[in-house]
Write a protein that holds these residues in place. Sequence first.
Motif, short mmCIF file in Angstrom:
data_model
loop_
_atom_site.label_atom_id
_atom_site.label_comp_id
_atom_site.label_asym_id
_atom_site.label_seq_id
_atom_site.Cartn_x
_atom_site.Cartn_y
_atom_site.Cartn_z
N ASP A 178 0.85 -1.18 0.00
CA ASP A 178 0.00 0.00 0.00
C ASP A 178 0.89 1.25 0.00
O ASP A 178 1.62 1.51 0.95
N MET A 179 0.82 2.03 -1.08
CA MET A 179 1.70 3.18 -1.23
C MET A 179 1.37 4.30 -0.25
O MET A 179 2.18 5.22 -0.05
N ASP A 180 0.19 4.25 0.39
CA ASP A 180 -0.13 5.23 1.43
C ASP A 180 0.51 4.88 2.76
O ASP A 180 0.57 5.72 3.67
N PRO A 206 -3.72 -4.67 1.60
CA PRO A 206 -2.70 -5.72 1.39
C PRO A 206 -2.21 -5.77 -0.05
O PRO A 206 -2.83 -5.18 -0.96
N TYR A 207 -1.11 -6.46 -0.27
CA TYR A 207 -0.68 -6.85 -1.63
C TYR A 207 -1.89 -7.45 -2.32
O TYR A 207 -2.57 -8.33 -1.80
N PHE A 209 -1.19 -10.24 3.45
CA PHE A 209 -0.28 -9.46 4.30
C PHE A 209 0.87 -10.35 4.75
O PHE A 209 0.74 -11.58 4.87
N VAL A 210 2.01 -9.75 5.03
CA VAL A 210 3.17 -10.44 5.57
C VAL A 210 3.24 -10.13 7.06
O VAL A 210 3.04 -8.99 7.48
N LEU A 211 3.52 -11.14 7.87
CA LEU A 211 3.58 -10.96 9.32
C LEU A 211 5.02 -10.79 9.79
O LEU A 211 5.43 -11.32 10.81
N ASP A 212 5.78 -10.03 9.02
CA ASP A 212 7.16 -9.69 9.32
C ASP A 212 7.23 -8.17 9.44
O ASP A 212 6.98 -7.46 8.46
#
Length: 590
Positions: A334-336, A437-438, A421-424
């Motif tokens: 997300d670019m925001d 999310p992506y 979403f990535v949980l990192d």
Amino acid sequence: MAGKEALNFQSRRSPVLGTHAAVSTSQPLATDIGARILRLGGNAVDAAVAVSAALCVLEPCSTGLGGDMFMLYYEASTKQVHAVNGSGKAPAALSLERCLEDLAKATPAAAAAAAATGGGGSGPKDIPPCHPHSVTVPGAAAGWCDSVSKFGSGALTLSELMEPAAVLAEEGFPVSPITAHHWGLNAYQLETGPNKGAALLMPNGRTPAAGEVFRNPDMAGVLRELGTGGREGFYGGRIGEAMVKVLQEMGGVLTMEDLKAHTTAFVEPISVEFAGVRVYEVPPNGQGIAALLALNILKELGVVEEDGGEAAYLHRLIEVLRLAFADTRWYCADMDKAEVPVKELLGQAYAAERARLFDPTRASVDVKKGSPTKSSCTVSFQVVDDRGNAVSFVNSNYMGFGSGIVPDGCGFSLQSRGSNFVLDPEHPNVLAPGKRPYHTIIPCMVTSEATGELFATMTNMGAFMQPQGHVQLLSNLLLRGMDPQAAIDAPRFCIRDGMANGAVALEPWYPDAAAAAAGRDTPEGADKGGEGYEAVVSELQRMGHDIKVVRGHARCEMGRAQIIQRKMSGGTQVLWCGSDGRADGCAVAW
């Protein structure tokens, strides 16, 4: 048997041609609705929204009002391409810490297994698609309303655009063969949640068979409420309350405030020049940037097809897509909410740097992301109207029925986009409150670089197959001179899961009738100079590619493509339309 033969491409499909307008979708009944809207005076955007609503009824195992939408709109009068991002955000109360804590409680074994996979060193690697935390705010309804308000013709009300789909849901429709297959395949998802997907099953609790009439009165009601009440009728009333209720009953944190705060994003599209055309995609959080990265690298390597044969050609396309995915899976966010160096990623200097990693003799199975700066399932369809406007549209649940969670009295399942979403905490696409999310769904629009006129509108739905499909379809159209139907019917490959080191699924090609009857494909390939797929597979494997040949219904991995290409003949436009035989649909033009 007919469905199996269709998947084996036994019958030749010619492109559909017309001079005024055209619609191409994955369902004939949806195509018909789009054509009806155009004939009533609607424009491409009006027709696209009506088609999207119809597909939510006809293919609930692919799309629905519980999902998101993305759109590219070519405005003929200005020769401008507009981008619409109708994807939703994570709930405001869903922090990374809260998510990890809840997932660890739900899956105790996952915490121990996740130590080496990110997630801050503890907790699961991913949000399971059946978990309420995988549900982001559904953006499709708002996207439809806002797109019609901003770009529609004004000739038809939103209620009039919703009504054809509402009638389909109320009166019932015969389920198409391939849709019936995938409905049944994903039925297990509907076991999620308090309502157990009853509205998306037959009265006896099973999924519909091919040709069986399916009715969804709940969905008819939702479509009519959306038509008359607009955004507020969907997010602010009983529909919104039903979504919040079912998720909170399961431990989710979505609220009415999250729904009411949702906005559709009208953004500048991103683009690159390739082989005399300009290719447009929606910017991140959508993964369209992967297609543009690959095209830039392909251009750097030389876009003219090599004399090395089919294996060399496929090797080149596979390798540039591996490089593109290595970057996309890291930078797409997300670019925001995250720094995404789009300009640098799409610069030709960066493409030249990445192209130097290409080896024409062997596969790169451990591609890493680059550093562009020094500091650091689904339905899709196309519409072209008689004014020359064009729409490339994608609407999706994600992964079949998405989360499989069905709000009471609504007739649709909620998406599971939060699973991407990535949980990192160090990753740009890490879960955060109010973040998109992506996103895998990506429309594509192509114009002439010289004139700005429409060249083609196209999509290739199917999760991480989508940017790969765009590159392959464009290569077929621009480098191999195929018409849209031939470009779609041609065998495709798919790097699985969009991972740079993923195995490569590959379709065999040109089976004959005798082989199809025997349940196998022939190794010939007369239209490729006699070079059969078995020889091509062997050569790709020798180079180091992990090739998996897919047949029959497994070909759904290649997604379903739709293309409308615009050409000129004596001053008259001719629309050349293709629709994928891997789906149930068709194109019409007049």
